[in-house]
Design a protein around this motif. Structure first.
Motif, PDB file in Angstrom:
ATOM      1  N   GLU A 176     -38.704  18.097  17.677  1.00  0.00           N
ATOM      2  CA  GLU A 176     -37.529  18.609  16.968  1.00  0.00           C
ATOM      3  C   GLU A 176     -37.981  19.685  15.978  1.00  0.00           C
ATOM      4  OE1 GLU A 176     -34.051  17.142  13.873  1.00  0.00           O
ATOM      5  OE2 GLU A 176     -34.961  15.681  15.214  1.00  0.00           O
ATOM      6  N   PRO A 177     -37.333  20.837  15.966  1.00  0.00           N
ATOM      7  CA  PRO A 177     -37.728  21.904  15.042  1.00  0.00           C
ATOM      8  C   PRO A 177     -37.615  21.459  13.577  1.00  0.00           C
ATOM      9  CG  PRO A 177     -36.243  22.742  16.725  1.00  0.00           C
ATOM     10  CD  PRO A 177     -36.239  21.252  16.848  1.00  0.00           C
ATOM     11  N   VAL A 178     -38.696  21.635  12.816  1.00  0.00           N
ATOM     12  CA  VAL A 178     -38.679  21.238  11.399  1.00  0.00           C
ATOM     13  C   VAL A 178     -39.162  22.343  10.460  1.00  0.00           C
ATOM     14  CG1 VAL A 178     -38.796  18.740  11.778  1.00  0.00           C
ATOM     15  CG2 VAL A 178     -40.909  20.051  11.672  1.00  0.00           C
ATOM     16  N   THR A 179     -40.153  23.122  10.879  1.00  0.00           N
ATOM     17  CA  THR A 179     -40.658  24.164   9.983  1.00  0.00           C
ATOM     18  C   THR A 179     -39.685  25.345   9.958  1.00  0.00           C
ATOM     19  OG1 THR A 179     -41.879  25.396  11.671  1.00  0.00           O
ATOM     20  CG2 THR A 179     -43.036  23.541  10.613  1.00  0.00           C
ATOM     21  N   GLY A 180     -39.872  26.230   9.021  1.00  0.00           N
ATOM     22  CA  GLY A 180     -39.030  27.418   8.935  1.00  0.00           C
ATOM     23  C   GLY A 180     -39.062  28.247  10.205  1.00  0.00           C
ATOM     24  N   ALA A 181     -40.253  28.449  10.756  1.00  0.00           N
ATOM     25  CA  ALA A 181     -40.390  29.237  11.985  1.00  0.00           C
ATOM     26  C   ALA A 181     -39.734  28.527  13.165  1.00  0.00           C
ATOM     27  CB  ALA A 181     -41.864  29.503  12.282  1.00  0.00           C
ATOM     28  N   GLU A 182     -39.884  27.221  13.242  1.00  0.00           N
ATOM     29  CA  GLU A 182     -39.270  26.452  14.332  1.00  0.00           C
ATOM     30  C   GLU A 182     -37.749  26.475  14.225  1.00  0.00           C
ATOM     31  OE1 GLU A 182     -42.976  23.308  14.837  1.00  0.00           O
ATOM     32  OE2 GLU A 182     -41.188  22.708  13.710  1.00  0.00           O
ATOM     33  N   ARG A 183     -37.249  26.348  13.007  1.00  0.00           N
ATOM     34  CA  ARG A 183     -35.795  26.397  12.814  1.00  0.00           C
ATOM     35  C   ARG A 183     -35.260  27.789  13.126  1.00  0.00           C
ATOM     36  NH1 ARG A 183     -33.243  21.892  10.049  1.00  0.00           N
ATOM     37  NH2 ARG A 183     -34.417  20.134  10.882  1.00  0.00           N
ATOM     38  N   ALA A 184     -36.008  28.829  12.781  1.00  0.00           N
ATOM     39  CA  ALA A 184     -35.597  30.196  13.118  1.00  0.00           C
ATOM     40  C   ALA A 184     -35.538  30.365  14.632  1.00  0.00           C
ATOM     41  CB  ALA A 184     -36.557  31.213  12.494  1.00  0.00           C
ATOM     42  N   TYR A 185     -36.513  29.794  15.326  1.00  0.00           N
ATOM     43  CA  TYR A 185     -36.504  29.845  16.789  1.00  0.00           C
ATOM     44  C   TYR A 185     -35.264  29.125  17.329  1.00  0.00           C
ATOM     45  CZ  TYR A 185     -37.802  29.166  21.642  1.00  0.00           C
ATOM     46  OH  TYR A 185     -37.794  29.165  23.015  1.00  0.00           O
ATOM     47  N   ALA A 186     -34.967  27.948  16.773  1.00  0.00           N
ATOM     48  CA  ALA A 186     -33.799  27.175  17.211  1.00  0.00           C
ATOM     49  C   ALA A 186     -32.509  27.950  16.942  1.00  0.00           C
ATOM     50  CB  ALA A 186     -33.770  25.823  16.501  1.00  0.00           C
ATOM     51  N   GLU A 187     -32.433  28.647  15.817  1.00  0.00           N
ATOM     52  CA  GLU A 187     -31.249  29.464  15.502  1.00  0.00           C
ATOM     53  C   GLU A 187     -31.070  30.589  16.522  1.00  0.00           C
ATOM     54  OE1 GLU A 187     -28.663  29.289  13.349  1.00  0.00           O
ATOM     55  OE2 GLU A 187     -29.501  27.302  13.003  1.00  0.00           O
ATOM     56  N   GLU A 188     -32.164  31.225  16.897  1.00  0.00           N
ATOM     57  CA  GLU A 188     -32.083  32.288  17.904  1.00  0.00           C
ATOM     58  C   GLU A 188     -31.668  31.714  19.255  1.00  0.00           C
ATOM     59  OE1 GLU A 188     -32.178  36.044  19.718  1.00  0.00           O
ATOM     60  OE2 GLU A 188     -31.886  35.376  17.649  1.00  0.00           O
ATOM     61  N   PHE A 189     -32.195  30.551  19.598  1.00  0.00           N
ATOM     62  CA  PHE A 189     -31.816  29.866  20.831  1.00  0.00           C
ATOM     63  C   PHE A 189     -30.302  29.584  20.815  1.00  0.00           C
ATOM     64  CE2 PHE A 189     -31.104  26.099  23.415  1.00  0.00           C
ATOM     65  CZ  PHE A 189     -31.850  26.351  24.555  1.00  0.00           C
ATOM     66  N   GLY A 246     -18.893  27.899  16.264  1.00  0.00           N
ATOM     67  CA  GLY A 246     -19.380  29.182  15.784  1.00  0.00           C
ATOM     68  C   GLY A 246     -20.206  29.091  14.518  1.00  0.00           C
ATOM     69  N   CYS A 247     -20.488  27.884  14.037  1.00  0.00           N
ATOM     70  CA  CYS A 247     -21.240  27.729  12.793  1.00  0.00           C
ATOM     71  C   CYS A 247     -22.711  28.092  13.000  1.00  0.00           C
ATOM     72  CB  CYS A 247     -21.124  26.297  12.285  1.00  0.00           C
ATOM     73  SG  CYS A 247     -21.768  25.042  13.430  1.00  0.00           S
ATOM     74  N   THR A 248     -23.416  28.320  11.921  1.00  0.00           N
ATOM     75  CA  THR A 248     -24.853  28.580  11.993  1.00  0.00           C
ATOM     76  C   THR A 248     -25.562  27.611  11.058  1.00  0.00           C
ATOM     77  OG1 THR A 248     -24.699  30.291  10.287  1.00  0.00           O
ATOM     78  CG2 THR A 248     -24.627  31.024  12.579  1.00  0.00           C
ATOM     79  N   GLY A 249     -26.778  27.277  11.404  1.00  0.00           N
ATOM     80  CA  GLY A 249     -27.551  26.278  10.680  1.00  0.00           C
ATOM     81  C   GLY A 249     -27.843  25.133  11.638  1.00  0.00           C
ATOM     82  N   PHE A 250     -29.049  24.652  11.634  1.00  0.00           N
ATOM     83  CA  PHE A 250     -29.488  23.671  12.614  1.00  0.00           C
ATOM     84  C   PHE A 250     -28.538  22.480  12.684  1.00  0.00           C
ATOM     85  CE2 PHE A 250     -32.164  20.144  14.125  1.00  0.00           C
ATOM     86  CZ  PHE A 250     -32.580  20.683  15.324  1.00  0.00           C
ATOM     87  N   GLU A 251     -28.059  22.189  13.882  1.00  0.00           N
ATOM     88  CA  GLU A 251     -27.134  21.086  14.175  1.00  0.00           C
ATOM     89  C   GLU A 251     -25.957  21.065  13.196  1.00  0.00           C
ATOM     90  OE1 GLU A 251     -27.307  16.534  15.696  1.00  0.00           O
ATOM     91  OE2 GLU A 251     -28.617  17.026  14.056  1.00  0.00           O
ATOM     92  N   CYS A 252     -25.306  22.218  13.055  1.00  0.00           N
ATOM     93  CA  CYS A 252     -24.231  22.367  12.078  1.00  0.00           C
ATOM     94  C   CYS A 252     -22.869  21.896  12.568  1.00  0.00           C
ATOM     95  CB  CYS A 252     -24.125  23.825  11.639  1.00  0.00           C
ATOM     96  SG  CYS A 252     -23.798  24.956  13.014  1.00  0.00           S
ATOM     97  N   GLY A 253     -22.720  21.583  13.856  1.00  0.00           N
ATOM     98  CA  GLY A 253     -21.438  21.152  14.379  1.00  0.00           C
ATOM     99  C   GLY A 253     -20.957  19.879  13.718  1.00  0.00           C
ATOM    100  N   LYS A 254     -19.710  19.862  13.301  1.00  0.00           N
ATOM    101  CA  LYS A 254     -19.151  18.693  12.611  1.00  0.00           C
ATOM    102  C   LYS A 254     -18.896  17.531  13.554  1.00  0.00           C
ATOM    103  CE  LYS A 254     -18.803  20.888   8.682  1.00  0.00           C
ATOM    104  NZ  LYS A 254     -20.090  21.109   8.067  1.00  0.00           N
ATOM    105  N   GLY A 255     -18.877  17.789  14.866  1.00  0.00           N
ATOM    106  CA  GLY A 255     -18.625  16.729  15.830  1.00  0.00           C
ATOM    107  C   GLY A 255     -19.871  16.109  16.406  1.00  0.00           C
ATOM    108  N   CYS A 256     -21.048  16.442  15.852  1.00  0.00           N
ATOM    109  CA  CYS A 256     -22.318  15.924  16.342  1.00  0.00           C
ATOM    110  C   CYS A 256     -22.620  14.569  15.706  1.00  0.00           C
ATOM    111  CB  CYS A 256     -23.461  16.875  15.981  1.00  0.00           C
ATOM    112  SG  CYS A 256     -23.232  18.557  16.551  1.00  0.00           S
TER     113      CYS A 256
END
Length: 135
Positions: free
Chosen positions: A26-39, A120-130
């Motif tokens: 699971e992405p945790v570091t800043g670089a990993e989270r940035a990668y997940a955001e781009e994904f 359309g939200c941004t931020g790791f796992e930001c969906g309110k229905g998750c």
């Protein structure tokens, strides 16, 4: 956009299987989270493009054929195999579940509408229905 018959696409913007393979966990570091955001951004762009580029086939059974896209901002994978994932988790905007989206796509739900449900939200796992429990 090579498919011609009607179809529905389900795509987790933070797909746990794909990110787990690409990042190793699971992405945790800043670089990993940035990668997940781009994904996630690319996933949103792709499902939006699939919907925008759809060219319906000729009218069948008295109705225009459509495609459908469902993409939530969740860190999960294949949760539709569990009743909780199929019937309870939802795309944030209209709180539509995977089950409701499928019903609408198949024509048995209330008002099929645009058949497009994309968080359309941004931020790791930001969906309110998750739900973090169903990863």
């Amino acid at each position: 956009p090579f498919l011609r018959p009607p179809y529905i696409v389900y795509a987790s913007q933070y797909d746990a299987y794909q990110l787990g393979n690409n990042v190793g966990h699971e992405p945790v570091t800043g670089a990993e989270r940035a990668y997940a955001e781009e994904f996630a951004r690319r996933t949103r762009k792709l499902v939006g493009q699939l919907k925008a580029d759809w060219k319906p086939a000729p009218v069948q059974a008295g109705r225009v054929t459509q495609n459908a896209v469902f993409s939530w901002a969740c860190y999960n994978h294949a949760v539709s195999t569990w009743s909780e994932g199929f019937d309870k988790l939802f795309c944030t905007g209209k709180k539509v579940t995977e089950h409701e989206a499928l019903d609408r796509f198949m024509g048995s739900g209330v008002d099929g509408g645009a058949l497009e449900w994309v968080d359309g939200c941004t931020g790791f796992e930001c969906g309110k229905g998750c739900s973090a429990v169903l990863v």
